[in-house]
Design an enzyme around this catalytic site. Structure first.
Site, PDB file in Angstrom:
ATOM      1  N   GLU A  47      34.082 -39.001   1.124  1.00 13.68           N
ATOM      2  CA  GLU A  47      34.355 -38.897  -0.322  1.00 13.68           C
ATOM      3  C   GLU A  47      35.041 -37.560  -0.594  1.00 13.68           C
ATOM      4  OE1 GLU A  47      30.703 -38.104  -2.446  1.00 13.68           O
ATOM      5  OE2 GLU A  47      31.470 -38.988  -4.301  1.00 13.68           O
ATOM      6  N   ASN A 110      36.937 -40.780  -9.058  1.00 15.76           N
ATOM      7  CA  ASN A 110      36.522 -40.471  -7.687  1.00 15.76           C
ATOM      8  C   ASN A 110      36.893 -41.719  -6.879  1.00 15.76           C
ATOM      9  OD1 ASN A 110      35.163 -39.892  -5.325  1.00 15.76           O
ATOM     10  ND2 ASN A 110      33.362 -39.046  -6.347  1.00 15.76           N
ATOM     11  N   LYS A 127      35.003 -45.093  -7.740  1.00 20.36           N
ATOM     12  CA  LYS A 127      33.532 -45.025  -7.724  1.00 20.36           C
ATOM     13  C   LYS A 127      32.934 -45.486  -9.051  1.00 20.36           C
ATOM     14  CE  LYS A 127      29.976 -41.534  -6.624  1.00 20.36           C
ATOM     15  NZ  LYS A 127      29.821 -40.150  -6.130  1.00 20.36           N
ATOM     16  N   GLU A 146      29.674 -34.805 -11.683  1.00 16.67           N
ATOM     17  CA  GLU A 146      30.617 -35.942 -11.568  1.00 16.67           C
ATOM     18  C   GLU A 146      30.789 -36.678 -12.895  1.00 16.67           C
ATOM     19  OE1 GLU A 146      30.848 -38.464  -8.067  1.00 16.67           O
ATOM     20  OE2 GLU A 146      29.214 -37.284  -7.258  1.00 16.67           O
ATOM     21  N   CYS A 172      29.766 -42.966  -2.046  1.00 15.66           N
ATOM     22  CA  CYS A 172      28.537 -42.176  -2.122  1.00 15.66           C
ATOM     23  C   CYS A 172      27.415 -42.822  -2.923  1.00 15.66           C
ATOM     24  CB  CYS A 172      28.828 -40.766  -2.631  1.00 15.66           C
ATOM     25  SG  CYS A 172      27.442 -39.661  -2.263  1.00 15.66           S
ATOM     26  N   ASN A 197      28.975 -37.352  -0.102  1.00 19.19           N
ATOM     27  CA  ASN A 197      28.581 -35.934  -0.136  1.00 19.19           C
ATOM     28  C   ASN A 197      27.165 -35.916  -0.697  1.00 19.19           C
ATOM     29  OD1 ASN A 197      31.168 -33.811  -0.117  1.00 19.19           O
ATOM     30  ND2 ASN A 197      31.734 -35.877  -0.719  1.00 19.19           N
TER      31      ASN A 197
HETATM   32  N1  CDV Z   1      28.342 -37.591  -4.356  1.00 13.84           N
HETATM   33  C1  CDV Z   1      27.249 -38.296  -4.681  1.00 13.84           C
HETATM   34  O1  CDV Z   1      27.337 -39.372  -5.256  1.00 13.84           O
HETATM   35  N2  CDV Z   1      26.041 -37.728  -4.372  1.00 13.84           N
HETATM   36  C2  CDV Z   1      24.785 -38.295  -4.748  1.00 13.84           C
HETATM   37  C3  CDV Z   1      23.760 -37.223  -4.972  1.00 13.84           C
HETATM   38  C4  CDV Z   1      24.172 -36.292  -6.056  1.00 13.84           C
HETATM   39  C5  CDV Z   1      22.398 -37.852  -5.299  1.00 13.84           C
HETATM   40  C6  CDV Z   1      24.270 -39.283  -3.707  1.00 13.84           C
HETATM   41  O2  CDV Z   1      23.879 -40.383  -4.091  1.00 13.84           O
HETATM   42  O3  CDV Z   1      24.234 -38.960  -2.520  1.00 13.84           O
END
Ligand code: CDV
Length: 303
Positions: A47, A110, A127, A146, A172, A197
């Protein structure tokens, strides 16, 4: 007959604020070349792979982060990656921060792009689940902005014919929501590509910190098994600008078993030869949704 494809989850270690886009791109290109030597045809980058994960930083002016966004894909800064991948005959999925003009309004997403082995852009995903908060939380060791910096994706959960199968993308936090996998699985998706991430510390819910690796792996394994799909997760790992991220890149089989996983918190390929036909046992055998699900739900809805 097998439908086997060599896939690499390309984990990368921290991208410091001081690193230029060209320097980061060189790291991604080095991983592409390594993947080619490992007989891979598809590389999954993480990501926002081109930059540090800037939603961890507060800025009075959110537009200041536009320096981390791509205005086209490929664009002048990413063209070398596209060129090298096409030269090597290797496809890739790349997460990036996207800035677009939609009907006169500037929007930021994203996003991820899927590129075939011949360099053709297959499709995009934006996303859906943006974690975190809109406000500055100075008491927290880092931010999760975000929601402030991006808009929720507006492309749905597309499934693309590519790499000899049906391929979808998530980003993510999407991986923690079963409906994301389900929307893909119901379209026959066989391979889901996910960059992430994930900080080890959750400032609002620190009691979950000790379970960070477990919840990550649980989500990938459940999504894979319950939908009979290969799931590839590629991390940004290690301590980036003071934020510790879990790593844990892995490739999960449609059985739910972890087929391969990372062993470091740096730049590393996690490689596995994935037979897309292995999905059939679960899609048609264990979970023959056509025969069972619809009737059951209709009866429930009527009662
Ligand atoms: N980049 C993300 O979406 N990170 C989230 C954290 C912030 C909980 C994740 O679900 O890994």
């Amino acid at each position: 007959m097998t439908r086997t494809i060599g896939i690499a989850a390309a984990q990368i270690g921290p991208v410091p604020r001081s690193q230029t886009r060209a320097e980061t791109l060189d790291r991604l290109i080095a991983l592409l070349r390594q993947a080619k030597r490992g007989d891979c045809e598809l590389v999954v980058f993480t990501e926002c792979a081109l930059t540090p994960f800037f939603p961890h930083w507060w800025s009075e002016d959110p537009a200041a982060n536009d320096i981390y966004c791509e205005r086209s894909m490929p664009g002048p800064q990413t063209q070398p990656l596209f060129d090298e991948a096409a030269r090597l005959g290797i496809g890739f999925c790349l997460g990036y921060a996207e800035l677009v003009d939609e009907g006169g309004s500037i929007r930021r997403y994203n996003s991820a792009v899927l590129v075939e082995r011949d360099g053709r852009v297959v499709g995009h995903y934006r996303k859906t689940h943006l974690p975190g908060h809109f406000d500055h939380r100075p008491g927290n060791p880092f931010q999760n902005l975000e929601k402030l910096y991006f808009e929720p994706g507006n492309l749905g959960f597309p499934v693309f014919e590519a790499f000899g199968g049906k391929v979808g993308m998530l980003i993510c936090n999407d991986r923690r929501w079963p409906e994301c996998y389900r929307c893909l699985g119901l379209q026959g998706c066989e391979l889901v590509l996910i960059g992430f991430n994930t900080p080890r510390h959750y400032p609002e819910f620190p009691d979950t910190d000790r379970l960070a690796d477990f919840h990550h792996q649980l989500s990938l394994q459940a999504g894979a098994y319950q939908n009979g799909m290969w799931v590839v997760g590629a991390a940004k790992a290690g301590v980036e600008e003071g934020v510790e991220q879990i790593g844990g890149s892995m490739i999960v089989a449609p059985s739910g078993e972890v087929a391969a996983r990372s062993t470091t918190l740096g730049d590393e390929l996690v490689i596995h030869r994935c037979d897309l036909n292995a999905c059939r046992t679960y899609k048609e055998g264990v979970f023959p949704s056509r025969n069972r699900r619809v009737d059951q739900f209709e009866r429930l809805l009527e009662s």
